[in-house]
Design a protein around this motif. Structure first.
Motif, short mmCIF file in Angstrom:
data_model
loop_
_atom_site.label_atom_id
_atom_site.label_comp_id
_atom_site.label_asym_id
_atom_site.label_seq_id
_atom_site.Cartn_x
_atom_site.Cartn_y
_atom_site.Cartn_z
N CYS A 81 -20.73 9.68 44.17
CA CYS A 81 -19.73 10.25 45.07
C CYS A 81 -18.34 9.89 44.61
O CYS A 81 -18.10 8.78 44.13
CB CYS A 81 -19.97 9.71 46.48
N CYS A 123 -30.93 19.19 50.72
CA CYS A 123 -30.06 19.68 49.65
C CYS A 123 -30.63 19.36 48.25
O CYS A 123 -31.09 18.25 48.01
CB CYS A 123 -28.68 19.07 49.87
N CYS A 144 -23.20 11.82 53.56
CA CYS A 144 -24.04 12.68 54.40
C CYS A 144 -25.37 11.97 54.71
O CYS A 144 -25.77 11.04 54.01
CB CYS A 144 -24.29 14.02 53.73
N CYS A 186 -15.77 18.44 44.44
CA CYS A 186 -15.73 17.12 43.81
C CYS A 186 -15.90 17.19 42.30
O CYS A 186 -15.57 16.24 41.60
CB CYS A 186 -16.75 16.20 44.45
N CYS A 222 -13.77 15.54 52.35
CA CYS A 222 -15.20 15.89 52.32
C CYS A 222 -15.64 16.32 53.70
O CYS A 222 -15.16 15.81 54.73
CB CYS A 222 -16.01 14.68 51.87
N CYS A 235 -27.13 21.89 52.90
CA CYS A 235 -25.99 20.99 53.11
C CYS A 235 -25.32 21.43 54.40
O CYS A 235 -24.54 22.38 54.42
CB CYS A 235 -25.00 21.06 51.96
S1 BJ8 Z 1 -17.02 13.42 48.62
S2 BJ8 Z 1 -18.96 16.39 48.58
S3 BJ8 Z 1 -19.45 13.79 46.19
S4 BJ8 Z 1 -20.38 13.34 49.62
S5 BJ8 Z 1 -24.11 18.80 48.87
S6 BJ8 Z 1 -25.41 15.48 48.89
S7 BJ8 Z 1 -22.72 16.41 51.11
S8 BJ8 Z 1 -26.08 17.60 51.61
S9 BJ8 Z 1 -22.29 15.78 47.50
FE1 BJ8 Z 1 -20.44 14.84 48.00
FE2 BJ8 Z 1 -19.00 12.63 48.02
FE3 BJ8 Z 1 -18.56 14.56 49.78
FE4 BJ8 Z 1 -17.91 14.91 47.27
FE5 BJ8 Z 1 -24.88 15.78 51.03
FE6 BJ8 Z 1 -23.99 18.23 51.02
FE7 BJ8 Z 1 -25.91 17.59 49.38
FE8 BJ8 Z 1 -23.46 16.61 49.02
#
Ligand code: BJ8
Length: 423
Positions: A76, A114, A144, A310, A343, A376
């Motif tokens: 992340c 996801c 998430c 991201c 996010c 997601c």
């Molecule tokens: S800051 S976008 S890299 S959490 S697409 S795993 S959110 S169910 S990737 Fe993310 Fe950090 Fe946020 Fe960026 Fe969950 Fe959605 Fe799948 Fe996700």
């Protein structure tokens, strides 16, 4: 090409299954990238890395480990690379972007989750990704729900450290994240055996800021409304590999590429014909080798000129304040920068909508494609609000939900072509 089987074997990988992945990747890469015309010469670096994506960088990491350095895997953009670098550790991104790893992940996770999460767990537990084998520790984060629960399963197989990320952006949340960064510093010191001083952290803040500036410099050239000096597909590859590469080399390569693209603007060298419609892509991240939408959009008569996600602007927008001299001051400066990422796991997240609107103007965009990885829920729930604001601003939007399979490629192509046609 170097035979990497000895390396992979030493990492305890499932060689037979992994060979199946190695057999399809070059074809996929050739179809998507090498079919493009007039690519910048600077892309040769990323072509070389991706041609040996499970060999060249993994070998470097293993060599560094032999010298005593530790490798941290992350999922992340909220996890601050600066802290790891300050402890002389190495960071590598881990997010899985291929359907290849999904069935293995589904053995442990609900199918209606996801694909990024399923692929990531599948890559670790299936022993089919060298990066997942090399890491000394994985750093997760409370973004998430799906990732949080997946980390619990992964923690049974690999040392795992979780950062607690607040989900609101009040001053007390930013202060709480600064405290969390202080705890992470202690973790990095413990894993690496190296003390992190204020001087070291200040130095690594500069290193990562330089990487941000270099990537932003490449994106800057994509704002030109007459010349499109690089395809979105190539820009995406640069971003995807930025998660894996050494940050100093990444900045150097991006700066080289940016210089070439700036010259292209002067010379009027465009990779798309004049009048090609300009698309901003927003939504969930596109982990390597997820090139599916870029390929469809850019072979359907449009050009992607910006990715608001991201694996795009969120990775490099906003610098960390470099004027702090104490560790505490730096934790706060880091927290302030990272908590500016918008996010969908945050509430409220209206700043993302404002940001998309701003980027639409900055990049002279004709239409927005909002893409969501299937299941997601946070990003999906935000879609109607985002689309309403864009429509009110007169910007056409196409909403796409997809996964890592190719099952919907034909249908997506038809929808994208129709969208581009009406722009
Ligand atoms: S800051 S976008 S890299 S959490 S697409 S795993 S959110 S169910 S990737 Fe993310 Fe950090 Fe946020 Fe960026 Fe969950 Fe959605 Fe799948 Fe996700």
């Amino acid at each position: 090409a170097v035979d990497r089987h000895i390396l992979w074997d030493s990492l305890g990988m499932d060689l037979e299954t992994h060979d199946q992945l190695c057999a399809v990747l070059p074809q996929a890469f050739g179809d998507v990238f090498l079919s493009q015309e007039n690519r910048p010469e600077g892309m040769a670096f990323w072509d070389m890395v991706v041609a040996d994506v499970h060999g060249i960088r993994p070998q470097e990491l293993v060599d560094e480990q032999a010298k005593g350095r530790k490798v941290f895997g992350t999922f992340c953009t909220y996890v601050p690379d600066e802290v790891v670098i300050a402890g002389d550790g190495i960071v590598t991104g881990l997010c899985g972007g291929s359907q290849f790893w999904v069935p293995e992940g589904e053995k442990y996770l609900p199918a209606d989750m996801c694909p990024l999460i399923k692929a990531s767990l599948g890559a670790r537990l299936g022993r089919t990704c060298p990066f997942f084998r090399i890491v000394d520790q994985i750093v997760g984060e409370t973004t998430c729900d799906g990732k949080k629960k997946m980390y619990e399963i992964m923690a049974e197989d690999v040392p795992m450290y979780i950062m607690n990320l607040p989900h609101m952006k009040r001053p007390q949340d930013i202060a709480a994240f600064a405290d969390e960064i202080a705890l992470f510093k202690a973790n990095v010191e413990e894993v690496t055996g190296n003390e992190i001083t204020a001087e070291k952290l200040a130095e690594s803040i500069k290193i990562i800021n330089e990487r941000r500036k270099a990537l932003a410099r490449v994106f800057e050239t994509r704002k030109n409304k007459d010349v499109i000096p690089i395809s979105g597909t190539d820009a995406l590859l640069m971003m995807q590999i930025a998660f894996f590469d050494d940050p100093v080399r990444c900045a150097q390569m991006a700066n080289n590429l940016a210089a070439e693209l700036e010259q292209r603007l002067v010379d009027g060298v465009s990779v798309f014909p004049k009048g090609t419609k300009r698309i901003l892509l927003t939504g969930t991240p596109l982990a390597i080798p997820n090139w599916k939408l870029h390929h469809i959009i850019e072979t359907a008569g449009a050009a992607i000129v910006c990715e608001e996600n991201c694996t795009g602007t969120k990775f490099f927008t906003n610098l960390v304040d470099e004027s702090q001299t104490t560790l505490e001051g730096m934790y706060q400066a880091l927290a302030e920068r990272y908590m500016k990422i918008n996010c969908a796991c945050f509430t409220p997240n209206k700043a993302r909508i404002d940001e998309v609107l701003q980027l639409v103007k900055d990049y002279n965009v004709d239409g927005v494609i909002n893409t969501n990885l299937k299941f997601c829920t946070t990003f999906k729930t935000e879609a109607p609000a985002l689309e309403k604001v864009l429509e009110e601003a007169g910007i056409p939007v196409l909403d796409i939900e997809t996964d890592y399979t190719d099952n919907d490629a034909g249908q997506l192509r038809t929808r994208v072509e129709a969208f581009v046609e009406m722009l």
